[in-house]
Write a protein that holds these residues in place. Structure first.
Motif, PDB file in Angstrom:
ATOM      1  N   PRO A 282     -74.655 -28.161 -69.363  1.00  0.00           N
ATOM      2  CA  PRO A 282     -75.269 -29.501 -69.401  1.00  0.00           C
ATOM      3  C   PRO A 282     -75.801 -29.861 -70.795  1.00  0.00           C
ATOM      4  CG  PRO A 282     -76.062 -28.263 -67.507  1.00  0.00           C
ATOM      5  CD  PRO A 282     -75.295 -27.302 -68.362  1.00  0.00           C
ATOM      6  N   ALA A 283     -75.617 -31.118 -71.162  1.00  0.00           N
ATOM      7  CA  ALA A 283     -76.117 -31.601 -72.457  1.00  0.00           C
ATOM      8  C   ALA A 283     -77.616 -31.409 -72.565  1.00  0.00           C
ATOM      9  CB  ALA A 283     -75.747 -33.066 -72.641  1.00  0.00           C
ATOM     10  N   GLN A 284     -78.347 -31.577 -71.478  1.00  0.00           N
ATOM     11  CA  GLN A 284     -79.790 -31.409 -71.482  1.00  0.00           C
ATOM     12  C   GLN A 284     -80.164 -30.006 -71.955  1.00  0.00           C
ATOM     13  OE1 GLN A 284     -81.561 -31.823 -67.614  1.00  0.00           O
ATOM     14  NE2 GLN A 284     -83.647 -31.731 -68.386  1.00  0.00           N
ATOM     15  N   VAL A 285     -79.397 -29.014 -71.560  1.00  0.00           N
ATOM     16  CA  VAL A 285     -79.665 -27.634 -71.974  1.00  0.00           C
ATOM     17  C   VAL A 285     -79.305 -27.455 -73.448  1.00  0.00           C
ATOM     18  CG1 VAL A 285     -78.951 -25.232 -71.660  1.00  0.00           C
ATOM     19  CG2 VAL A 285     -79.376 -26.675 -69.662  1.00  0.00           C
ATOM     20  N   LEU A 286     -78.159 -27.975 -73.843  1.00  0.00           N
ATOM     21  CA  LEU A 286     -77.700 -27.804 -75.218  1.00  0.00           C
ATOM     22  C   LEU A 286     -78.601 -28.499 -76.222  1.00  0.00           C
ATOM     23  CD1 LEU A 286     -73.894 -28.238 -74.578  1.00  0.00           C
ATOM     24  CD2 LEU A 286     -75.084 -26.122 -75.184  1.00  0.00           C
ATOM     25  N   LEU A 287     -79.243 -29.568 -75.809  1.00  0.00           N
ATOM     26  CA  LEU A 287     -80.102 -30.321 -76.743  1.00  0.00           C
ATOM     27  C   LEU A 287     -81.554 -29.917 -76.673  1.00  0.00           C
ATOM     28  CD1 LEU A 287     -78.485 -33.823 -76.231  1.00  0.00           C
ATOM     29  CD2 LEU A 287     -78.124 -32.234 -78.131  1.00  0.00           C
ATOM     30  N   SER A 288     -81.870 -28.919 -75.846  1.00  0.00           N
ATOM     31  CA  SER A 288     -83.274 -28.508 -75.721  1.00  0.00           C
ATOM     32  C   SER A 288     -83.702 -27.625 -76.878  1.00  0.00           C
ATOM     33  CB  SER A 288     -83.496 -27.768 -74.409  1.00  0.00           C
ATOM     34  OG  SER A 288     -82.768 -26.564 -74.371  1.00  0.00           O
TER      35      SER A 288
ATOM     36  N   THR B 264     -82.267 -21.632 -72.708  1.00  0.00           N
ATOM     37  CA  THR B 264     -82.010 -22.081 -74.078  1.00  0.00           C
ATOM     38  C   THR B 264     -80.499 -22.249 -74.208  1.00  0.00           C
ATOM     39  OG1 THR B 264     -81.683 -19.865 -74.974  1.00  0.00           O
ATOM     40  CG2 THR B 264     -83.974 -20.729 -74.940  1.00  0.00           C
ATOM     41  N   PRO B 265     -80.036 -22.977 -75.225  1.00  0.00           N
ATOM     42  CA  PRO B 265     -78.587 -23.111 -75.401  1.00  0.00           C
ATOM     43  C   PRO B 265     -77.880 -21.760 -75.506  1.00  0.00           C
ATOM     44  CG  PRO B 265     -79.727 -24.725 -76.746  1.00  0.00           C
ATOM     45  CD  PRO B 265     -80.782 -23.814 -76.169  1.00  0.00           C
ATOM     46  N   LEU B 266     -78.476 -20.821 -76.221  1.00  0.00           N
ATOM     47  CA  LEU B 266     -77.869 -19.499 -76.381  1.00  0.00           C
ATOM     48  C   LEU B 266     -77.830 -18.736 -75.055  1.00  0.00           C
ATOM     49  CD1 LEU B 266     -76.566 -17.537 -78.287  1.00  0.00           C
ATOM     50  CD2 LEU B 266     -78.841 -16.741 -78.963  1.00  0.00           C
ATOM     51  N   GLU B 267     -78.922 -18.807 -74.286  1.00  0.00           N
ATOM     52  CA  GLU B 267     -78.944 -18.162 -72.970  1.00  0.00           C
ATOM     53  C   GLU B 267     -77.884 -18.775 -72.050  1.00  0.00           C
ATOM     54  OE1 GLU B 267     -83.706 -17.038 -72.592  1.00  0.00           O
ATOM     55  OE2 GLU B 267     -83.003 -19.019 -71.978  1.00  0.00           O
ATOM     56  N   ALA B 268     -77.737 -20.093 -72.111  1.00  0.00           N
ATOM     57  CA  ALA B 268     -76.750 -20.785 -71.276  1.00  0.00           C
ATOM     58  C   ALA B 268     -75.332 -20.362 -71.667  1.00  0.00           C
ATOM     59  CB  ALA B 268     -76.914 -22.296 -71.408  1.00  0.00           C
ATOM     60  N   LEU B 269     -75.072 -20.241 -72.961  1.00  0.00           N
ATOM     61  CA  LEU B 269     -73.757 -19.808 -73.425  1.00  0.00           C
ATOM     62  C   LEU B 269     -73.461 -18.394 -72.931  1.00  0.00           C
ATOM     63  CD1 LEU B 269     -71.164 -19.912 -75.038  1.00  0.00           C
ATOM     64  CD2 LEU B 269     -72.501 -19.368 -77.099  1.00  0.00           C
ATOM     65  N   LYS B 270     -74.400 -17.487 -73.097  1.00  0.00           N
ATOM     66  CA  LYS B 270     -74.197 -16.109 -72.652  1.00  0.00           C
ATOM     67  C   LYS B 270     -73.994 -16.040 -71.135  1.00  0.00           C
ATOM     68  CE  LYS B 270     -76.629 -13.902 -76.486  1.00  0.00           C
ATOM     69  NZ  LYS B 270     -77.802 -13.114 -76.905  1.00  0.00           N
TER      70      LYS B 270
ATOM     71  N   PHE C  92     -69.476 -27.534 -81.896  1.00  0.00           N
ATOM     72  CA  PHE C  92     -69.453 -26.393 -80.981  1.00  0.00           C
ATOM     73  C   PHE C  92     -70.158 -26.746 -79.680  1.00  0.00           C
ATOM     74  CE2 PHE C  92     -71.086 -22.152 -79.604  1.00  0.00           C
ATOM     75  CZ  PHE C  92     -69.863 -21.551 -79.373  1.00  0.00           C
ATOM     76  N   MET C  93     -71.299 -27.436 -79.758  1.00  0.00           N
ATOM     77  CA  MET C  93     -72.012 -27.842 -78.545  1.00  0.00           C
ATOM     78  C   MET C  93     -71.166 -28.789 -77.700  1.00  0.00           C
ATOM     79  SD  MET C  93     -76.049 -28.096 -79.416  1.00  0.00           S
ATOM     80  CE  MET C  93     -76.063 -28.704 -81.086  1.00  0.00           C
ATOM     81  N   LYS C  94     -70.380 -29.652 -78.351  1.00  0.00           N
ATOM     82  CA  LYS C  94     -69.480 -30.537 -77.595  1.00  0.00           C
ATOM     83  C   LYS C  94     -68.449 -29.720 -76.831  1.00  0.00           C
ATOM     84  CE  LYS C  94     -69.738 -34.728 -80.383  1.00  0.00           C
ATOM     85  NZ  LYS C  94     -69.000 -35.651 -81.265  1.00  0.00           N
ATOM     86  N   TYR C  95     -67.919 -28.675 -77.467  1.00  0.00           N
ATOM     87  CA  TYR C  95     -66.986 -27.781 -76.775  1.00  0.00           C
ATOM     88  C   TYR C  95     -67.657 -27.149 -75.555  1.00  0.00           C
ATOM     89  CZ  TYR C  95     -63.776 -27.744 -80.832  1.00  0.00           C
ATOM     90  OH  TYR C  95     -62.906 -28.084 -81.832  1.00  0.00           O
ATOM     91  N   LEU C  96     -68.876 -26.674 -75.766  1.00  0.00           N
ATOM     92  CA  LEU C  96     -69.588 -26.011 -74.671  1.00  0.00           C
ATOM     93  C   LEU C  96     -69.824 -26.971 -73.512  1.00  0.00           C
ATOM     94  CD1 LEU C  96     -72.214 -23.899 -76.658  1.00  0.00           C
ATOM     95  CD2 LEU C  96     -69.964 -23.197 -75.803  1.00  0.00           C
ATOM     96  N   TYR C  97     -70.127 -28.214 -73.844  1.00  0.00           N
ATOM     97  CA  TYR C  97     -70.366 -29.230 -72.817  1.00  0.00           C
ATOM     98  C   TYR C  97     -69.071 -29.555 -72.073  1.00  0.00           C
ATOM     99  CZ  TYR C  97     -71.254 -33.832 -70.799  1.00  0.00           C
ATOM    100  OH  TYR C  97     -71.348 -34.889 -69.942  1.00  0.00           O
ATOM    101  N   HIS C  98     -68.018 -29.870 -72.833  1.00  0.00           N
ATOM    102  CA  HIS C  98     -66.775 -30.321 -72.210  1.00  0.00           C
ATOM    103  C   HIS C  98     -65.960 -29.174 -71.601  1.00  0.00           C
ATOM    104  CE1 HIS C  98     -67.051 -34.521 -73.333  1.00  0.00           C
ATOM    105  NE2 HIS C  98     -67.379 -34.162 -74.560  1.00  0.00           N
ATOM    106  N   ASP C  99     -65.897 -28.054 -72.285  1.00  0.00           N
ATOM    107  CA  ASP C  99     -65.008 -26.983 -71.841  1.00  0.00           C
ATOM    108  C   ASP C  99     -65.677 -25.940 -70.942  1.00  0.00           C
ATOM    109  OD1 ASP C  99     -63.099 -28.254 -73.346  1.00  0.00           O
ATOM    110  OD2 ASP C  99     -63.123 -26.804 -74.982  1.00  0.00           O
ATOM    111  N   LEU C 100     -66.954 -25.681 -71.153  1.00  0.00           N
ATOM    112  CA  LEU C 100     -67.633 -24.678 -70.333  1.00  0.00           C
ATOM    113  C   LEU C 100     -68.564 -25.295 -69.297  1.00  0.00           C
ATOM    114  CD1 LEU C 100     -68.523 -21.828 -72.868  1.00  0.00           C
ATOM    115  CD2 LEU C 100     -66.465 -22.138 -71.495  1.00  0.00           C
TER     116      LEU C 100
END
Length: 118
Positions: free
Chosen positions: A112-118, A57-63, A101-109
């Motif tokens: 993958p967009a696929q994960v963030l948009l799921s 999930t996006p949250l799991e990917a961030l963590k 915030f998702m754009k930051y996660l995609y570009h800076d961390l």
């Protein structure tokens, strides 16, 4: 060389992986290169059926990225010019991630967009 056959069992799978490893560095358009291509397709198909990996999930990917990169909530707050409380709310699932915030996660961390948009 034995004839190529579908992978139906774990034994077939193990044998295919071993054979795949032996031709891993084969050049394209050679008999070994063709074998590499066919075995790769067979192994991929078998793995999709028996070892499918679910996306985070996006949250799991961030963590996960925070852990991998050694980042704290404070680090994220500074990096993305956000308050620590907002980062905390996101990490605890009390606040949705904004598109910004998702754009930051995609570009800076590199999440993958696929994960963030799921």
């Amino acid at each position: 060389m034995e004839p190529i056959k579908p992978i139906k069992t774990e034994q077939d799978y193990d044998a295919a992986l071993k054979e795949l490893e032996s031709v891993l560095h084969a050049k394209p358009n050679t008999p070994e290169g063709d074998l590499l291509e066919v075995l790769s397709l067979l192994v991929h198909e078998y793995e999709q059926k028996h070892y499918k990996i679910e996306l985070l999930t996006p949250l799991e990917a961030l963590k996960h990225e925070m852990e991998e990169q050694g980042l704290t909530q404070s680090d994220l707050a500074k990096r993305f010019a956000m308050s620590k409380s907002t980062i905390s709310e996101i990490l605890n699932g009390r606040k949705q991630m904004s598109v910004r915030f998702m754009k930051y996660l995609y570009h800076d961390l590199g999440i993958p967009a696929q994960v963030l948009l799921s």
